[in-house]
Scaffold this motif. Sequence first.
Motif, PDB file in Angstrom:
ATOM      1  N   ARG A 183       5.260   3.642   0.029  1.00  0.00           N
ATOM      2  CA  ARG A 183       5.694   4.393  -1.160  1.00  0.00           C
ATOM      3  C   ARG A 183       6.431   5.668  -0.758  1.00  0.00           C
ATOM      4  O   ARG A 183       7.477   6.001  -1.305  1.00  0.00           O
TER       5      ARG A 183
ATOM      6  N   ARG B 178     -10.023  -3.801  -1.305  1.00  0.00           N
ATOM      7  CA  ARG B 178      -8.563  -3.695  -1.334  1.00  0.00           C
ATOM      8  C   ARG B 178      -7.918  -4.813  -0.522  1.00  0.00           C
ATOM      9  O   ARG B 178      -6.963  -5.444  -0.950  1.00  0.00           O
TER      10      ARG B 178
ATOM     11  N   THR C 272       0.075   0.857   2.140  1.00  0.00           N
ATOM     12  CA  THR C 272       0.588   1.012   0.777  1.00  0.00           C
ATOM     13  C   THR C 272       1.191   2.404   0.564  1.00  0.00           C
ATOM     14  O   THR C 272       2.308   2.524   0.064  1.00  0.00           O
TER      15      THR C 272
ATOM     16  N   ILE D  92      -3.766   5.096  -5.770  1.00  0.00           N
ATOM     17  CA  ILE D  92      -2.672   5.181  -4.790  1.00  0.00           C
ATOM     18  C   ILE D  92      -1.759   6.371  -5.102  1.00  0.00           C
ATOM     19  O   ILE D  92      -1.391   7.143  -4.221  1.00  0.00           O
TER      20      ILE D  92
ATOM     21  N   GLU E  99      -5.542  -7.866  -1.819  1.00  0.00           N
ATOM     22  CA  GLU E  99      -4.227  -8.040  -1.177  1.00  0.00           C
ATOM     23  C   GLU E  99      -4.067  -9.490  -0.702  1.00  0.00           C
ATOM     24  O   GLU E  99      -3.021 -10.109  -0.898  1.00  0.00           O
TER      25      GLU E  99
END
Length: 219
Positions: free
Chosen positions: A19, A152, A15, A204, A156
Motif C-alpha cells: 500500500r 490473516r 500488505t 490495515i 489470504e
Amino acid sequence: MIIAVDGPAGSGKGTVTKRIEKEIGFFNLDTGATYRCVALETLRKGITLDDTEKIIEIANNIDIKIEKTENKEIILLNNEDVSKEIRTKEVTAIVSQISSIILVREKMVEVQRKLAKGKNVIVEGRDIGTVVFPNADIKIYLDASEEVRAKRRYEENIENGIDTTYEEVLENVRMRDYNDMHKKVGALKKAEDAIVIDSTDLKIEEVVEKIKDTISQNR
Ligand code: DC
C-alpha cells in the motif's frame, strides 16, 4: 532512502508495504521472496533438506529479479515468473529451514542489497533493520498476536485458492516463529532503533497511516 520493515509471518508487512509503495512511489522489496525462490528450486530439483551443500549451490547459482509491472512486482527466477509458485504451502513448509542455512543467507543478503541499489525502497523481511540495512533511514517492527496472524494468513490462502485449515496455518506460523527467532544468523529481532507497531487490533489503513506519519516526520 531505505525504509526497513521487519516482523513475524502474518504481521501485515506485505500488505502494508504494498500500500505504502503505491502511495509514495517507493520500490517494494520483499526479501522473503528470495528465500522462497531457493525453496522452490530445491523442491523442483527433488533435493532433500538435509542436503545443505546442494541447497547452497542452488542459492549461489540462481538468478532472482524483481520486476515492477503497472500495479505489482513480479518475481523472476531464472527469468520465469514464479510469483504464484513461491506462495504454495509446499514452499511455505520448508522456506524457514532453507533460510536458516547460513551460506544461503549470506548469498541472499547480497542479492537483496543488489536489488535495492540506487532506489528509494521499502524493504520487508526479518533482519532488514539489523543485518541487511542496519543504516536504514527508518526502521519499523510490525507485530501482532499469533492467532491474528494465523487468521490473516488463512484468509489470504482462501482468497488465493490455497486449500488449508486455520489449525494448519496456526501450526505453520508457530513453527516459523520458532525457527525465525532461533536462527544463528539473521534471526527475527527488533532493531534497537526500530519503531514498534502492534497491529493486533488495528486495521490495515491504521497501520499504513502510522507508517506514513513516521515517514513524513523523518523525510
Ligand atoms: O516473509 P515470508 O513469509 O515470505 O518469508 C519466508 C521465509 O523466509 C520466512 O520463514 C522467514 C525467511 N526470511 C528470512 O529469514 N529473512 C528475511 N529477511 C525474510 C524472510
